[in-house]
Design a protein around this motif. Structure first.
Motif, PDB file in Angstrom:
ATOM      1  N   GLU A1629       0.845  -1.200   0.000  1.00  0.00           N
ATOM      2  CA  GLU A1629       0.000   0.000   0.000  1.00  0.00           C
ATOM      3  C   GLU A1629       0.871   1.237   0.000  1.00  0.00           C
ATOM      4  O   GLU A1629       0.655   2.169  -0.755  1.00  0.00           O
ATOM      5  N   CYS A1688      -5.036   2.821   4.621  1.00  0.00           N
ATOM      6  CA  CYS A1688      -5.295   2.268   3.262  1.00  0.00           C
ATOM      7  C   CYS A1688      -6.425   3.034   2.594  1.00  0.00           C
ATOM      8  O   CYS A1688      -7.349   3.493   3.264  1.00  0.00           O
ATOM      9  N   SER A1689      -6.350   3.038   1.264  1.00  0.00           N
ATOM     10  CA  SER A1689      -7.298   3.885   0.526  1.00  0.00           C
ATOM     11  C   SER A1689      -8.563   3.114   0.131  1.00  0.00           C
ATOM     12  O   SER A1689      -9.570   3.693  -0.184  1.00  0.00           O
ATOM     13  N   SER A1690      -8.494   1.823   0.134  1.00  0.00           N
ATOM     14  CA  SER A1690      -9.637   1.009  -0.352  1.00  0.00           C
ATOM     15  C   SER A1690     -10.750   1.005   0.668  1.00  0.00           C
ATOM     16  O   SER A1690     -10.531   0.695   1.849  1.00  0.00           O
ATOM     17  N   SER A1691     -11.899   1.396   0.218  1.00  0.00           N
ATOM     18  CA  SER A1691     -13.021   1.492   1.155  1.00  0.00           C
ATOM     19  C   SER A1691     -13.397   0.090   1.655  1.00  0.00           C
ATOM     20  O   SER A1691     -13.802  -0.090   2.811  1.00  0.00           O
ATOM     21  N   GLU A1692     -13.304  -0.916   0.765  1.00  0.00           N
ATOM     22  CA  GLU A1692     -13.657  -2.284   1.178  1.00  0.00           C
ATOM     23  C   GLU A1692     -12.754  -2.720   2.321  1.00  0.00           C
ATOM     24  O   GLU A1692     -13.208  -3.294   3.317  1.00  0.00           O
ATOM     25  N   CYS A1694     -11.215  -0.855   4.306  1.00  0.00           N
ATOM     26  CA  CYS A1694     -11.526  -0.056   5.493  1.00  0.00           C
ATOM     27  C   CYS A1694     -12.664  -0.660   6.274  1.00  0.00           C
ATOM     28  O   CYS A1694     -12.606  -0.819   7.492  1.00  0.00           O
ATOM     29  N   SER A1695     -13.739  -0.991   5.548  1.00  0.00           N
ATOM     30  CA  SER A1695     -14.905  -1.532   6.269  1.00  0.00           C
ATOM     31  C   SER A1695     -14.551  -2.847   6.926  1.00  0.00           C
ATOM     32  O   SER A1695     -14.972  -3.139   8.056  1.00  0.00           O
ATOM     33  N   LYS A1698     -12.595  -2.100   9.997  1.00  0.00           N
ATOM     34  CA  LYS A1698     -13.453  -1.660  11.102  1.00  0.00           C
ATOM     35  C   LYS A1698     -13.923  -2.872  11.863  1.00  0.00           C
ATOM     36  O   LYS A1698     -13.855  -2.960  13.083  1.00  0.00           O
TER      37      LYS A1698
END
Length: 1717
Positions: A1629, A1688-1692, A1694-1695, A1698
């Motif tokens: 990343e 990291c930039s990827s929203s997937e 990120c979720s 979380k």
């Protein structure tokens, strides 16, 4: 005398006497005083007598000498006046009989003196006459003197005196003999001893005679002396005498007083000794004289015959013969011979004439002729006098023709004088007689070869009125008119015939009546002596009859030749109708007489003569010619003269009345018939009519002649045989004059009457008549051979006529009559034949309608006799005859049908005798008769004939001329069977009665009763015959007939079979049904496979029937179904029969051979039949249930069900579920059981058959080509469908072996492919998951089995594993379809989507087995659920097998042919395991499941981590579903396996752990697209794996450290890996800057993050003590790394981050005090 003795007469006499005396005294007063005185004294004397006596006459007689004296004296004066007065006075005294003997003597003396003085000659004669006639006082010398006186006066010069004297002599002679008669009368009561007559040399010693007789004797003796020119003995004083007068006197005495000669031997002696020699002597000149013989030849001059003497001699001879024949036998012989000689041609004409007249006198005295015959002809060594007389007449007649008496042959009518006038009229009445003398009417005459002899009317019939014998006054021979002798001779013949026949026939008649009484008396038992005497007299009577019969025969034999010769000649020569009639009548009466006496030759000869007369001259008729030849070879010798039969002259002076064709083979010219021919013909008819009874064999002649005449006249037969004048067209050359035309109807009616009168003939004569007609007919037949000319039908027509009129005694002539007519019917000439048949059928019909006595109904023999010829006609092949025969039958049926009785067999036989090759019209007519019989007459015929009706109806079925007739006849058989059914009881009773009679007869003869199907009762035999007939029709070459017959046969057995006796069913089964099946099977298997283009004409044939083989297949189907149905419906009847099991075997054999035939239709139907006999009948909807036996034309449904061979539709409706169907088989309709053991055998036999059918039909072919026969689906379905029902019956003994066999068949059946042209109908479309009927049936079969095992005994339950094996084998089909031998099959999909091109060669298509395999799998699961704990199931490792089988689809997963398969496999696996694992754990110790665990592990492995990739088009939803399935599997592991790890092998647990581990960190598949990656990662699955892993790792149930170690190690590996992934991600990343990372890497990081969150969740859920502190440490150590990822930039990512971080909150505790630890 009272007239002269009354007082008045006496008073008058006295007055007259006194007057006479006074007159005398007055006359003599002057010249003769003495006389005067005498007269006066006489007066006184008379007065005195009158005064003194009361009886004055007696007193006068006493004194008569004195009284007479004055008158005698007066005569002495020779004064005429005085003499006359005296003679008158004397006569007065004489007439008052007052003259005594003495006085009489004186008177005679006085008369003598007067005679000598030639005074008062006439008065003298008168006085003598008065003297002799008033009384008998004059006798002896006085008489003699008185007679001489008369003789003397005869020879005076005075003619008157001569004649008066002659008359007086005659009278005196008569008086003398009359006295004898009177004397005999007086003394007849006093019998005096006749003195023996000595040699009697002294001719005067006649002392024995009484006075009158003595006088007569002396007188007769002297007459003979005088004729002989000798001196008289008694008649003294005779001066002269003529011979002629003497002969006349002799004749008159002999003629008038025969009795005197016959009664007194003395007189008889005179006849013999004096009269005969005298006659013979006097005849001598006549005998010696020959006319025209030269004088020089004889040494002495011959005295010429003298007519007066000769004629008188003949008269004497006639009298002698007539009156004294009995006395003078020998002498008469001489006389007769002389008579015959006098007829010789060389005698003078007058002599011949008088001889003929004499003979005529004899001919009118038949009794005399009879005596001749007896005395001469019948004696040996004697002249055949009678014969000679007749022959002499014959030759006399011939000589008249041959030797014309004068130069002129024709004589003018005037010359013959009035004699001819009598007959001229008759000659004129015949207009046809040709005029001889230039148109003048011609006399009746005979004409022969130029000699013309008139016929004179000489005498009245029957009296011999002679002309020349009466010419006593002629001295010179008279001239004889021409024709006189001929006419007399002709009449001689006629009278001879008439006399003989009348006499003999009269006597015959008496003899017959006596004969009848004789037989009557003879038939009574003799009771008394008087009757004995009667019998004695009877026998005398018959002897007498024999004697007289001999005489009659001799008479006829003696005369017939001469008669015939003469009559034939006269017949030929006659030109006069009346004469001809007489001749014919004579011939006829002779013929009849000969016939009556049985003299065949003579009878035939006379008949031949008449016949010849009827035909034209020289007509060629063999019958007649042969007879004549025989006759003419004889010639009759008459005293050295040969008389030849003169052949008839051909010149005829007769009117020609008809011209016609002769009846001959070769056409000849025409022939002419004259009126004489017709006259003869009428006589012939008359003869036949009146004397038919005596014709005997000569009927032949008569009929032959009539036939020819009829032919020439052109008469043709009409209805009933009567002859009618034919049309002129018939014989172009027949010319008839009007005279004959009017005669023809008469002749024809006489002809008919002739045959009508045959009814009065006696039997023998009738036979002669029939025989004659038959032989005539045979001749006619011979003539008609070889040409089609019109034949002579006379004989046939007359046979018919004779038969018709003799109906009342038809029996005696029926055989010869019909026998002959049958021959006529076979004649090649159609007209002849037609008449033969016409005659025969008319006779039969007439015979049946005639009211016989007793009636036909009571006379069976006659009835049959009458009908028999009708049957015989069947042997004749000419169709026209057969048509006539059948028409006759039809008419008989219509008129007589109700009363045929015993004739039925014959009548039916006639119908049945028609053969196929005899043409349609014949068959049609015969069939019409049969239909009439069946519709109208079955109830009226004897029951014994019903069988024949069946036979005949059957035979029409077999005729191949006309299909409709065959079919209709089958219909008739159905009607007949119906009739049997309705009238069963009556028929049975009657047949049994008949049977008893026959049985008895058979026993008496000692033979077996012979009838078809014998031991069965007769009524049953009737049914059996019917069945057998229908059976024959069931194998007819024509399909329609077979079909109809088959339906009828099974319908009748079905509808009416209940009537049969139980035992008869045996015959029905073996002789009828099985026999039929054998024949059908044979014909079907050998039938031709060639295509039949069309069904004759333009009928098209459906392709399913276009070869003989296919047509036979239909028959086979029908037959087998019918038999099966009977076995099924009549099982209760058949089973008790002894050999039911054999029958069952045979039936099964037939079913088997049909099922295995290479024909879908037959094989399927065979199974239907199999189903039926196992009583597996599909339920019938109410509307379809037949209430009544179906009518004949409705085909009976063979097996209820929708499969027929033609539509390859589905065989059974598959709407009901398996369950329902199983329920139906599950014994809800228990089959009827009669006897367990036997029943079992039957069912096992059925099972064996079923097995053979199954194994044969499902075995794959060895080689494959286009023609390979592969069984159809419906067939296999039906086959398998049979099993459940069959199994119900055999389950008790069903073994593993059997199960194995079943398995092979089920497997084989399912493997069979389908023909591509049938697939669209059978295959479901590919997408529908539906089973074919066959597959369903297979499962049903297994289902039935397992249900049975379920409730069955322990021993049965060992079969479970085998069933599982079988089902599992099917389950495998889902992935690898079965191979069928070497056959290449297309895959179903190709077949389906690539629609079959029409007419392409058939391809074989493999079925879609997926639904089947899946259904099998469901069954396995079901079954396993029920049986998991079962010992056999455990032992036989069923679970392992199930798993092993499921592993295949599971491992293929997406590569399975159908997606549903692996899904079902998974769910099934789960279900099975849920039941099976507990069982496995239970048996863990036994090791029975050891080999299962590795298998299970591999299965899980193969499924969860499949090598097959999902299809590209798989949707997200689908994927998720599939993932959830994987999850289920893991869940199963977590619930059912891991918790019990201690009961499970370690290796297995290890494998599971490894697998879970692998699943929990399952990496994504590289092929996922970026978008789908998150789904395709099987996150849910990994999660579950994790959880399970964790749960398992930390479960407190871990018993072994090893296990815990495995989990911990797994965890640390997991965590370590997470750490690494995260670190690498962070690095990448950071390096990438703004560029996004590759999709895989993103996915991976997301997955790791998710795994971490899952792990933490899992750890939390686990019991805290189960988690290693080290593990916690590792988990917490992840935290910083996670935090680093935040950038990291990827929203997937990120979720996911979380989610991973959130759980860490649980680790955030305030730092614990140090005391806490």
């Amino acid at each position: 005398m009272s007239g002269t003795s009354s007082p008045e007469a006496v008073k008058k006499l006295l007055e007259n006497m006194q007057g006479d005396l006074r007159g005398l005294s007055l006359e003599c007063r002057k010249k003769f005083p003495p006389v005067k005185e005498a007269a006066e004294s006489g007066i006184i004397k008379v007065k005195t007598i009158a005064a003194r006596n009361t009886d004055i006459l007696a007193a006068l007689k006493e004194n008569s000498s004195e009284v007479v004296q004055p008158f005698l004296m007066g005569c002495g004066t020779k004064e005429p006046k005085i003499t006359q007065l005296c003679l008158a006075a004397i006569q007065r005294l004489m007439s008052h009989e007052v003259v005594s003997e003495a006085a009489a003597g004186n008177i005679i003396n006085m008369l003598w003196q007067l005679m000598e003085n030639s005074l008062e000659e006439l008065k003298l004669l008168q006085t003598v006459l008065v003297l002799l006639t008033t009384n008998t006082v004059v006798h002896d010398e006085a008489l003699s003197k008185a007679i001489v006186l008369c003789f003397r006066l005869h020879f005076t010069k005075d003619n008157i005196t001569n004649n008066t004297a002659a008359a007086t002599v005659r009278q005196v002679v008569t008086v003398v003999f009359e006295r004898v008669v009177a004397e005999d009368e007086r003394y007849k009561d006093t019998v005096d001893q006749p003195v023996a007559v000595q040699g009697n040399s002294n001719r005067r010693s006649v002392s024995t005679l009484k006075p009158c007789a003595k006088d007569a004797y002396m007188l007769f003796q002297d007459l003979c002396q005088l004729v002989n020119a000798d001196a008289p003995y008694w008649l003294v004083g005779m001066t002269e005498m003529t011979r002629t007068f003497g002969l006349e006197l002799l004749e008159s005495v002999l003629n008038d007083f025969p009795q005197v000669f016959l009664q007194h031997q003395e007189f008889s002696f005179l006849l013999k000794e004096r009269v005969c020699p005298l006659v013979i002597k006097l005849f001598s000149p006549n005998i010696k004289f020959r006319q025209g013989s030269s004088m020089s030849s004889s040494p002495a001059p011959v005295e010429k015959p003298y007519f007066p003497i000769c004629m008188r001699l003949l008269r004497v001879v006639s009298v002698l013969i007539k009156q004294f024949y009995s006395l003078l036998v020998t002498e008469c012989e001489i006389f007769l011979s002389l008579l015959v000689k006098f007829l010789d041609a060389d005698k003078p004409q007058w002599l011949r004439a008088v001889a003929v007249e004499s003979i005529h006198r004899l001919c009118v005295q038949p009794q005399l002729l009879r005596s001749f015959c007896q005395s001469y002809d019948m004696k040996q060594h004697s002249t055949k006098v009678f014969r000679d007389i007749v022959n002499a007449l014959g030759s006399f007649i011939q000589s008249l023709f041959l030797v014309p008496n004068t130069g002129n042959t024709s004589v003018t009518p005037s010359q013959t004088g009035s004699n001819a006038s009598g007959n001229t009229g008759s000659a004129q009445t015949n207009p046809g007689v040709l005029g001889m003398g230039g148109g003048a009417s011609v006399l009746p005459a005979f004409e022969y070869r130029g000699t013309w002899i008139p016929i004179l009317n000489v005498t009245v019939q029957g009296s011999a009125k002679a002309t020349y014998l009466e010419m006593l006054d002629k001295v010179e021979p008279p001239t004889i008119p021409e024709g006189y002798a001929m006419s007399v001779a002709f009449h001689c013949l006629l009278d001879l015939v008439r006399g003989i026949t009348t006499m003999i026939e009269g006597e015959l008649g008496e003899a017959e009546t006596v004969g009848q009484t004789t037989t009557e008396t003879a038939s009574l038992p003799a009771q008394s002596s008087s009757e004995q005497q009667d019998l004695q007299s009877v026998s005398d009577q018959s002897e007498k009859e024999l004697v007289s019969r001999a005489v009659w025969e001799e008479m006829v034999n003696a005369c017939w030749c001469g008669l015939l010769a003469a009559l034939s000649l006269l017949l030929d020569a006659s030109t006069d109708e009346a004469a001809t009639e007489n001749i014919l009548k004579a011939e006829l009466t002779m013929a009849a007489l000969c016939g009556k006496l049985g003299l065949v030759t003579s009878r035939d000869a006379f008949i031949t003569a008449i016949c010849k007369g009827s035909l034209p001259p020289h007509y060629a008729l063999t019958v007649l010619n042969s007879t004549t030849a025989a006759l003419s070879s004889k010639s009759y010798s008459i005293q050295g003269q040969n008389v030849q039969m003169i052949s008839p002259s051909s010149e005829s002076h007769q009117q020609v009345v008809a011209v016609g064709q002769p009846l001959a083979l070769q056409p000849q010219g025409t022939v002419m018939l004259t009126s004489k021919n017709i006259q003869c013909m009428r006589t012939l008819l008359n003869l036949a009519h009146c004397h038919g009874a005596v014709l005997g064999t000569s009927w032949q002649l008569v009929l032959a002649t009539l036939q020819h005449l009829v032919w020439i006249l052109g008469l043709k037969p009409g209805v009933g045989g009567a002859l009618k004048p034919g049309r002129a067209v018939e014989g172009p050359s027949t010319v008839l004059t009007t005279a004959v035309m009017t005669d023809l109807p008469v002749i024809s009616s006489i002809l008919s009457r002739l045959f009508e009168s045959s009814q009065y003939l006696d039997d023998v004569s009738l036979h002669h008549l029939i025989n004659a007609l038959c032989s005539l007919s045979l001749e006619a037949m011979d003539m008609a051979y070889g040409n089609n000319k019109e034949p002579s039908l006379f004989a046939v027509a007359k046979l018919l006529e004779t038969g018709l009129v003799n109906m009342h005694r038809i029996e005696i002539l029926w055989r010869p009559l019909t026998g002959h007519l049958l021959e006529v019917c076979q004649h090649p000439n159609s007209r002849m034949r037609e008449w033969g048949a016409e005659a025969l059928t008319s006779l039969i019909k007439a015979g049946l309608t005639f009211s016989h006595d007793p009636p036909l109904s009571q006379n069976q023999r006659l009835h049959l006799l009458l009908l028999n010829p009708l049957k015989e006609l069947s042997n004749i092949s000419h169709p026209d005859i057969r048509i006539k025969q059948l028409e006759c039958v039809l008419q008989i049926l219509q008129s007589q049908g109700d009363s045929l009785g015993p004739g039925w067999p014959l009548v039916l036989g006639v119908m049945g005798a028609i053969r196929s090759d005899q043409g349609e019209s014949l068959i049609r007519t015969a069939f019409q008769c049969l239909q009439l019989v069946v519709t109208d007459f079955l109830p009226t015929m004897p029951c014994t004939c019903l069988q024949i009706v069946v036979e005949v109806a059957g035979s029409f079925g077999l005729h191949n001329q006309e299909l409709n007739i065959s079919l209709t006849s089958i219909g008739l058989l159905w009607n007949i069977s119906d009739y049997f059914f309705q009238r069963g009881e009556i028929i049975e009773k009657e047949l049994n009665k008949e049977e008893a009679v026959l049985q008895k007869q058979a026993e008496e003869k000692g033979v077996m009763l012979n009838r078809p199907f014998h031991p069965a009762p007769p009524f049953d035999c009737l049914w059996l015959c019917l069945y057998a007939k229908l059976g024959e029709l069931c194998v007819d070459p024509r399909p329609a007939v077979r079909k109809s017959a088959g339906q009828t046969l099974f319908s009748t057995i079905g509808a009416h079979g209940t009537l049969l006796q139980h035992s008869t069913w045996h015959t029905v089964i073996w002789k009828v049904l099985f026999h039929l099946l054998d024949r059908v099977r044979e014909s079907s298997t050998t039938a031709d496979k060639e295509k039949i283009e069309s069904g004759g004409g333009n009928i098209l044939i459906h392709h399913s029937r276009d070869t003989a083989e296919k047509q036979w297949a239909e028959t086979w189907v029908l037959t087998l179904a019918g038999v099966a149905r009977i076995f099924n419906t009549r099982r209760y009847l058949l089973q008790p029969l002894g050999d039911f099991s054999q029958a069952w075997d045979v039936l099964l054999d037939h079913i088997q051979s049909a099922a295995l035939s290479k024909n879908n239709e037959v094989s399927l139907a065979a199974l239907k039949s199999f189903q039926e006999i196992l009583q597996i009948v599909s339920p019938v909807r109410d509307s379809e249930k037949p209430d009544t036996p179906p009518a004949i034309n409705v085909s009976v449904p063979v097996v209820v069900g929708t499969t027929t061979a033609t539509s390859l539709g589905r065989s059974f409706m598959r709407t009901d579920s398996i369950g329902e169907r199983l329920g139906r088989y599950n014994g809800s309709e228990p089959p009827v059981v009669t006897d367990e053991i036997e029943d079992l055998n039957l069912w096992w036999a059925a099972w064996n058959s079923w097995y053979r059918i199954g194994s044969e039909s499902t075995r794959p072919p060895v080689t494959c080509d286009k023609l390979t026969f592969i069984p159809s689906q419906p067939f296999l379905t039906a086959l398998i469908q049979i099993f459940p029902a069959l199994y119900q019956h055999i389950k008790t003994g069903f073994s593993m072996d059997d199960l194995q066999k079943l398995g092979v068949i089920l497997h084989g059946a399912v493997s069979v492919p389908i023909s591509s042209d049938a697939s669209p109908f059978i295959l479901p479309s590919y997408t529908e998951a539906v089973l074919t009927s066959l597959q369903e049936a297979v499962l049903t079969a297994l289902d039935v089995l397992q249900k049975a095992i379920c409730v069955g005994s322990e021993s049965m339950q060992i079969m479970y594993p085998a069933i599982f094996d079988q089902l599992l084998a099917f389950v495998e089909f889902s992935c690898k379809p079965p191979q069928y031998g070497q056959l290449e099959t297309k895959h179903i999909a190709n077949a389906k989507y690539n629609q079959i091109q029409l007419f392409a060669p058939a391809e074989w298509v493999a079925l879609n087995y997926v639904p089947f395999a899946e259904r099998s799998l469901e069954v396995v699961v079901d079954l396993y659920q029920k049986t998991a704990c079962h010992k056999a199931v455990v032992t036989e490792k069923v679970l392992q097998n199930i798993i092993k089988t499921l592993r295949i689809p599971l491992s293929l997963k997406y590569s399975c042919p159908s997606e549903s398969t692996w899904k079902l496999a998974v769910s099934s696996l789960l279900k099975v395991l849920s039941i099976g694992l507990p069982v496995a754990r239970q048996h863990a110790s036994s090791g029975k499941f050891d080999s299962m665990w590795p298998e299970l592990a591999n299965t899980f492995e193969d499924f969860l981590f499949t090598k097959s990739t999902p299809p590209d088009n798989l949707s997200i939803q689908e994927f998720q579903k599939n993932e959830s399935i994987d999850v289920e599997v893991v869940q199963l592991i977590s619930t059912e396996i891991l918790p019990y790890a201690n009961f499970i092998p370690k290796e297995f647990v290890g494998q599971i752990m490894t697998m879970l581990n692998k699943g929990s960190i399952h990496s994504q598949s590289s092929s996922f697209t970026e978008a789908e990656i998150d789904i395709r990662m099987r996150e849910e699955f990994s999660k579950v794996c994790f959880e399970t892993l964790l749960q398992f790792s930390f479960s407190n149930k871990v018993t072994t450290p090893q296990e815990g170690y495995i989990s911990r190690m797994a965890l640390s590996v997991l965590l370590k890996r997470s750490q690494d992934v995260l670190h690498r991600y962070i690095e990448d990343e950071r390096l990438s800057g703004k560029c996004p990372l590759p999709r895989q890497q993103v996915t991976e990081i997301i997955f790791v993050l998710k795994a971490v969150s899952t792990l933490i969740d899992s750890l939390k859920k686990t019991q805290p003590e189960n988690v290693d502190a080290n593990t916690w440490a590792q988990v917490i150590a992840l935290y910083p790394t996670l935090v680093e990822c935040i950038t990291c930039s990827s929203s997937e990512v990120c979720s996911a981050l979380k989610e991973a971080l959130v759980p860490f909150k649980d680790f955030m505790h305030p730092p614990a005090s140090k005391f806490a630890f």
